[in-house]
Design an enzyme around this catalytic site. Structure first.
Site, PDB file in Angstrom:
ATOM      1  N   SER A  72      53.914  94.878  41.815  1.00  0.00           N
ATOM      2  CA  SER A  72      54.677  96.052  42.504  1.00  0.00           C
ATOM      3  C   SER A  72      54.123  97.386  42.151  1.00  0.00           C
ATOM      4  CB  SER A  72      56.248  96.176  41.746  1.00  0.00           C
ATOM      5  OG  SER A  72      56.234  95.936  40.450  1.00  0.00           O
TER       6      SER A  72
ATOM      7  N   SER B  77      47.617  91.212  33.801  1.00  0.00           N
ATOM      8  CA  SER B  77      47.843  91.993  32.508  1.00  0.00           C
ATOM      9  C   SER B  77      48.886  91.211  31.750  1.00  0.00           C
ATOM     10  CB  SER B  77      48.779  93.264  33.156  1.00  0.00           C
ATOM     11  OG  SER B  77      49.859  92.822  33.948  1.00  0.00           O
TER      12      SER B  77
ATOM     13  N   GLY C 188      52.639  95.600  36.595  1.00  0.00           N
ATOM     14  CA  GLY C 188      51.350  95.865  35.905  1.00  0.00           C
ATOM     15  C   GLY C 188      50.209  95.037  36.692  1.00  0.00           C
ATOM     16  N   LEU C 189      48.981  95.279  36.608  1.00  0.00           N
ATOM     17  CA  LEU C 189      47.823  94.818  37.537  1.00  0.00           C
ATOM     18  C   LEU C 189      47.834  93.145  37.227  1.00  0.00           C
ATOM     19  CD1 LEU C 189      45.032  97.103  35.938  1.00  0.00           C
ATOM     20  CD2 LEU C 189      46.119  97.049  38.429  1.00  0.00           C
ATOM     21  N   SER C 190      47.150  92.680  38.104  1.00  0.00           N
ATOM     22  CA  SER C 190      47.118  91.185  38.186  1.00  0.00           C
ATOM     23  C   SER C 190      46.322  90.842  36.914  1.00  0.00           C
ATOM     24  CB  SER C 190      46.404  90.723  39.527  1.00  0.00           C
ATOM     25  OG  SER C 190      46.005  89.339  39.253  1.00  0.00           O
TER      26      SER C 190
END
Length: 210
Positions: A118, A48, A44-46
Site C-alpha cells: 500500500s 520489510s 511497508g516495502l516488499s
C-alpha cells in the site's frame, strides 16, 4: 432504527442503490464475539516483514481467544484482485477492494490484519476513512530499502533490477512513508516475538500491559 430499513445515502456507485439497514448490527456482532473489532493495517516495502509479522500477530491473537482474519497482499491477488496489475491505478483499486473487504469483516466483529505494501498515502487514508474512531491501526514497517533488498525472500528485487518486473515499489515506483501511523516498527532491529509484543501492547494495553 427508522420505520423503513432503507436509506438514501450519498454514494458514488455506478448503479442506483439504497442502503439497507439490517436488524443485526455491527455492535451486536461484536458483542456476540466478546471482542473489539478493528483493522490492523501493515504497510511497508516488499521484504520489510509484513507477512511474517502479520502471521505471528494472528497466531498470538488466536491463542488469546480473539477471532481474526488475515488478508495478505499476494493471496488477495490470487482471487479478489487477480485482474489487477501494478500500475498506480491498479494499486489504488487493489487497496480500495481490500479496504472495503476489511470493513465488512470488521462489521462482522472480527479483528482483521491486512498486510499490503500500500505505497500511497492517499489510498491508505481512504482505507482509514472506512472505519470508525479507534478501529484502524496503521503499522508502518520502516525497514530500509537496503535491508529489504538484501533479504529479497521472493527474488523480486533481483527481477526488478534486471528489468523483468516493472513498477516495483522502491525501485521504479515510489513508496510514500506514512506521516502519522499508530505504530512504527523496524524488523531489522528486533526479533518477531519482541515486535509482536510491542504491537499487542499498542492494540490492547489492558490485556497486554507494559
Amino acid at each position: 432504527m427508522a420505520d423503513t430499513p432503507y436509506e438514501m445515502k450519498q454514494n458514488d456507485s455506478a448503479s442506483f442503490v439504497v442502503w439497507n439497514h439490517t436488524s443485526v448490527t455491527p455492535e451486536v456482532r461484536a458483542q456476540s464475539l466478546g471482542q473489539q473489532p478493528r483493522c490492523i493495517w501493515f504497510t511497508g516495502l516488499s521484504g520489510s516483514g509484513k507477512s511474517t509479522l502479520a502471521n505471528a500477530l494472528e497466531v498470538a491473537l488466536q491463542r488469546a481467544g480473539i477471532h481474526t482474519m488475515l488478508l495478505d497482499g499476494d493471496n488477495v491477488r490470487h482471487g479478489l484482485c487477480k485482474d489487477l496489475g501494478m500500475s498506480a491505478d491498479d494499486r489504488n483499486e487493489n487497496i480500495r477492494r481490500v479496504g472495503e473487504t476489511a470493513k465488512l469483516m470488521v462489521d462482522a466483529g472480527l479483528v482483521v490484519i491486512a498486510a499490503f505494501i500500500s505505497p500511497f498515502r492517499e489510498e491508505r487514508a481512504r482505507a482509514r476513512e472506512l472505519f470508525g474512531l479507534g478501529q484502524f491501526f496503521e503499522v508502518y514497517l520502516q525497514t530500509s530499502l537496503a535491508v529489504c533488498e538484501a533479504r529479497d525472500p521472493k527474488g523480486l528485487y533481483r527481477m526488478a533490477r534486471s528489468g523483468k518486473i516493472a513498477d516495483f515499489t522502491g525501485i521504479d515506483s515510489p513508496y510514500e512513508v506514512p506521516e502519522h501511523p499508530e505504530v512504527v516498527l523496524d524488523t531489522a532491529a528486533h526479533d518477531v516475538d519482541t515486535l509482536v509484543l510491542q504491537l499487542l501492547r499498542k492494540i490492547d494495553p489492558e490485556r497486554w500491559p507494559s
